[in-house]
Design an enzyme around this catalytic site. Sequence first.
Site, short mmCIF file in Angstrom:
data_model
loop_
_atom_site.label_atom_id
_atom_site.label_comp_id
_atom_site.label_asym_id
_atom_site.label_seq_id
_atom_site.Cartn_x
_atom_site.Cartn_y
_atom_site.Cartn_z
NE ARG A 257 18.97 15.83 -7.13
CZ ARG A 257 18.15 15.53 -8.12
NH1 ARG A 257 18.34 14.42 -8.81
NH2 ARG A 257 17.14 16.30 -8.42
CG ASP B 105 20.08 5.90 -12.05
OD1 ASP B 105 20.44 7.09 -12.10
OD2 ASP B 105 18.92 5.53 -12.33
NE ARG C 17 18.95 11.94 -12.63
CZ ARG C 17 18.50 13.17 -12.55
NH1 ARG C 17 19.13 14.16 -13.13
NH2 ARG C 17 17.39 13.44 -11.91
CE LYS D 255 15.08 15.71 -4.03
NZ LYS D 255 14.64 16.63 -5.07
#
Length: 379
Positions: free
Chosen positions: A257, A175, A197, A260
Site C-alpha cells: 500500500r 492513522d 495503520r 493503494k
Amino acid sequence: MKYSLFVAVAAAFASGVSAADAVKGAAEGFAKGVTGGGNAAPVYPQTTKQLISYLADSSPRVIVLTKTFDFTGTEGTVTSTGCAPWGTASNCQVAINKDNWCGNYQPKAPKVASIKYDAAGVLGMTIGSNKSLIGQGAKGVIKGKGVRIVSNAKNIIIQNVRFTDINPEYVWGGDAITINGADMIWIDHVTTDLISRQHIVLGNGASGRVTISNCDINGATAWSATCDGHHYWGMYFTGSNDLVTLKGNYIHHTSGRSPKVAGNTVLHAVNNYFYANSQHAFEGDAGAKIVAEGNIFQNVVQAMQSGLAGKWFSAPATLNAQCQKFLGHACQLNSYGTSGALTGTDTSILASFSGKNVASAAPAANIKNIPQIAGYGKI
Ligand SMILES: *[C@@H]1O[C@H](CO)[C@@H](O)[C@H](O)[C@H]1NC(C)=O
C-alpha cells in the site's frame, strides 16, 4: 513608539515567535492555489488542548508548532482483546479487536487475550477549513495522535510537521493523516513514522484536489503486518472523486500500500523516491487512473502488485511524447535499481489531466537527493 515596538519584538522572540513562521513555497499540481490560513497572525499553542482548539475552530489560522505535542496518555489507555493474523512473533503487529474485527475477518487467527493501547491515537484531531499547520525549524512534532480533514473541510496546508508514535505495535490504533470529504489540501515536508495503520488515508468520500509533496513516509518499525521491519499500511487513496498529486516524496521501508489506489482517483505520481520495499509499492485497483513518471525505485521487490484492475500509464519511452498534450510536458522515464518494474500503457487516462494544474516532472536522474531533503525539519 520605538520603545514599545522593541518591547513587542523582544516579547515575541522570548515566546518563540519568529518572522519566519509562515508557509514556505506554494503547492504544485492539483492543489495549486491552496492558501490555508493565509496571512492570519500566527498562533503558538502551548498545550495539547490549545492545539486541538486552534485546529478545529472556525477562524482562518496559521498554527505554529514550537515543540513536541505529546498526546500519549491524554485520553487514557484502553485494554482490549486482539488477534494475531500475521503471526505471533514479536516483530508482527497485533490487531485490536475493534468492532469485532478479529471475529468477523480473522476468525482463525490466534486470539490475544489482553492488549493495552493509547486511546488518544485512535482518532485524529479535526482540522477545519482555512488552516495552516506548520512546524518551526525541526521542532514541530505531534506524538501519539494524527489529524482528520473531513466533513467538507477545504483549503488546508500541513507543512514541516512530524507525526509519530501512534500505537505502532497494533493495527486499528490510529492513522496519521486522514482526508475524507475535502478539497484543496496540501501536505508538504511532513514526516510520518511509527504509525498504527495508514500514514496517509484518503477515505471513500471525495477528497477533491490534494497535493502530497516532499514528505518522508518512513515505514521502518519493530512491529509490522509482514513481520519484517517494514510497515504494510503506507498510503491509501480510495476516494470517490479525487485528484492526487504525489511528488518528491521519500517512501521507504514499507511492504505494501505505498500507495493503494482505487475508488475514483486520478493519481499523478511524479519524481518520488521509493526505497527498501519488501513486497509491493503500488496497489492499483478498480477505479484507479495512475500516471507514474520520473520516479526512482530502489530495492523495491515489486513496484506494483500485478493482476489488479487499475488503469496505468507507466511512462514507457515509446509513448511519453503523448503526455505533452494533456500534462503540458513529455512524461519522464521511471528508474529502477534492483526493483520490479511498473507496466501499463493506457494513454486514454492522460485526458483526465486536461485543464488541470499539473506538477512538472524532472528526469529521475535529477532527484537522487530526495532521501536527504524530504520530510520535516529540512525547510
Ligand atoms: C474559508 O475561506 C473562504 C474564502 O475566504 C470562505 O469563503 C469560507 O467561508 C471560509 N471557511 C470557513 C469555515 O471559515
